[in-house]
Design a protein around this motif. Sequence first.
Motif, short mmCIF file in Angstrom:
data_model
loop_
_atom_site.label_atom_id
_atom_site.label_comp_id
_atom_site.label_asym_id
_atom_site.label_seq_id
_atom_site.Cartn_x
_atom_site.Cartn_y
_atom_site.Cartn_z
N PRO A 37 0.81 -1.23 0.00
CA PRO A 37 0.00 0.00 0.00
C PRO A 37 0.84 1.28 0.00
CG PRO A 37 -0.99 -1.61 1.45
CD PRO A 37 0.34 -2.18 1.02
N ALA A 38 1.95 1.29 0.72
CA ALA A 38 2.80 2.50 0.73
C ALA A 38 3.43 2.72 -0.64
CB ALA A 38 3.86 2.40 1.82
N ALA A 39 3.90 1.66 -1.28
CA ALA A 39 4.49 1.80 -2.62
C ALA A 39 3.44 2.27 -3.62
CB ALA A 39 5.12 0.48 -3.06
N ALA A 40 2.22 1.76 -3.51
CA ALA A 40 1.14 2.21 -4.40
C ALA A 40 0.87 3.70 -4.19
CB ALA A 40 -0.11 1.39 -4.17
N ASN A 85 10.37 -4.23 6.55
CA ASN A 85 9.02 -4.54 7.00
C ASN A 85 8.42 -5.70 6.20
OD1 ASN A 85 6.55 -4.04 8.54
ND2 ASN A 85 5.74 -3.33 6.58
N SER A 86 8.47 -5.62 4.88
CA SER A 86 7.90 -6.68 4.04
C SER A 86 8.68 -7.98 4.19
CB SER A 86 7.87 -6.24 2.57
OG SER A 86 6.98 -5.17 2.39
N LEU A 87 10.00 -7.88 4.26
CA LEU A 87 10.85 -9.06 4.42
C LEU A 87 10.52 -9.81 5.71
CD1 LEU A 87 13.52 -10.40 3.16
CD2 LEU A 87 14.69 -9.13 4.97
N ASN A 88 10.45 -9.07 6.81
CA ASN A 88 10.16 -9.70 8.09
C ASN A 88 8.73 -10.21 8.17
OD1 ASN A 88 12.79 -9.21 9.06
ND2 ASN A 88 12.24 -7.17 9.75
N SER A 89 7.80 -9.46 7.61
CA SER A 89 6.40 -9.93 7.58
C SER A 89 6.29 -11.24 6.82
CB SER A 89 5.50 -8.87 6.93
OG SER A 89 5.46 -7.70 7.71
N TRP A 90 6.96 -11.32 5.68
CA TRP A 90 6.94 -12.52 4.84
C TRP A 90 7.51 -13.71 5.59
CZ3 TRP A 90 10.12 -12.45 -0.34
CH2 TRP A 90 9.92 -13.64 -1.05
N ALA A 91 8.68 -13.54 6.18
CA ALA A 91 9.33 -14.65 6.88
C ALA A 91 8.48 -15.14 8.05
CB ALA A 91 10.71 -14.22 7.37
N LEU A 92 7.72 -14.24 8.66
CA LEU A 92 6.88 -14.59 9.80
C LEU A 92 5.44 -14.92 9.40
CD1 LEU A 92 8.21 -11.84 12.23
CD2 LEU A 92 8.69 -14.32 12.34
N CYS A 93 5.13 -14.87 8.10
CA CYS A 93 3.80 -15.14 7.56
C CYS A 93 2.75 -14.19 8.13
CB CYS A 93 3.40 -16.61 7.78
SG CYS A 93 2.11 -17.15 6.62
N LEU A 94 3.13 -12.93 8.24
CA LEU A 94 2.21 -11.87 8.66
C LEU A 94 1.69 -11.21 7.39
CD1 LEU A 94 4.36 -10.39 11.57
CD2 LEU A 94 2.52 -12.08 11.72
N VAL A 119 17.49 -2.47 2.14
CA VAL A 119 17.52 -2.01 3.52
C VAL A 119 18.84 -1.29 3.75
CG1 VAL A 119 16.04 -3.87 4.37
CG2 VAL A 119 18.50 -4.22 4.33
N ASN A 120 18.79 -0.23 4.54
CA ASN A 120 20.04 0.46 4.83
C ASN A 120 20.77 -0.26 5.96
OD1 ASN A 120 19.16 1.53 7.38
ND2 ASN A 120 18.15 3.22 6.31
N SER A 121 21.99 0.16 6.23
CA SER A 121 22.82 -0.53 7.21
C SER A 121 22.25 -0.46 8.63
CB SER A 121 24.25 0.02 7.17
OG SER A 121 24.24 1.40 7.47
N ALA A 122 21.47 0.56 8.92
CA ALA A 122 20.85 0.64 10.24
C ALA A 122 19.81 -0.46 10.41
CB ALA A 122 20.23 2.02 10.45
N TYR A 123 18.97 -0.67 9.39
CA TYR A 123 18.01 -1.79 9.44
C TYR A 123 18.76 -3.13 9.41
CZ TYR A 123 13.86 1.10 8.59
OH TYR A 123 12.84 2.02 8.69
N SER A 132 15.32 -13.31 9.03
CA SER A 132 14.30 -13.42 7.97
C SER A 132 14.90 -13.87 6.65
CB SER A 132 13.57 -12.09 7.81
OG SER A 132 12.80 -11.80 8.96
N VAL A 133 16.06 -13.32 6.30
CA VAL A 133 16.74 -13.75 5.07
C VAL A 133 17.05 -15.24 5.15
CG1 VAL A 133 18.89 -13.54 3.74
CG2 VAL A 133 17.66 -11.48 4.45
#
Length: 175
Positions: A37-40, A85-94, A119-123, A132-133
């Motif tokens: 939704p944010a990208a859209a 956010n999307s990477l972690n949601s995906w790995a956790l099936c959220l 993702v930047n180095s802080a994330y 998640s990766v």
Amino acid sequence: MTTIYLFGSAAPPVFEVDTVIRDLQSRGWDVCLGLTPAAADWLRDDLGTLEELTGHPVRSQYKRPGEPDTWPRADGILFAPVTANSLNSWALCLTSAFVVGVVAESIGKGIPTVAMPCVNSAYAAHPQVDRSVSELRRMGVTVLYGPGGFEPNQPGERRPYPWQAAIDTVTRLVS
């Protein structure tokens, strides 16, 4: 024609998605574009043009139960850029986001799927990103993160996003 779902999260490389669509089409892909939704929202002024380019509706929301599917079945999926956010949601099936729900199901459906984080180095310093990766790789997702894929940059730093690596990888996996 071979169908690819091209998914993107709200990270700066999503603004290059029209060029990526054209590259995929030149390789014979029928491209369906899905966005968080944010990208859209980021691309809201371009959604009509992107629909014309792909010949399919751009999707960022789940369809209602009983509504027909507007896209053909995917032969492969490329999720790039993928935010933390999307990477972690995906790995956790959220799966509150449509694109995350589709890629979560793709694992069980056996659809070849390539992900390239942005993702930047802080994330990247947060331990959940590496977990998640690793988890997605364990599930059979090709994650282009590290040498040969996306390597985190400093917050605010802009470097070219390695789109070609992602396009070449998904093309090789589905061929």
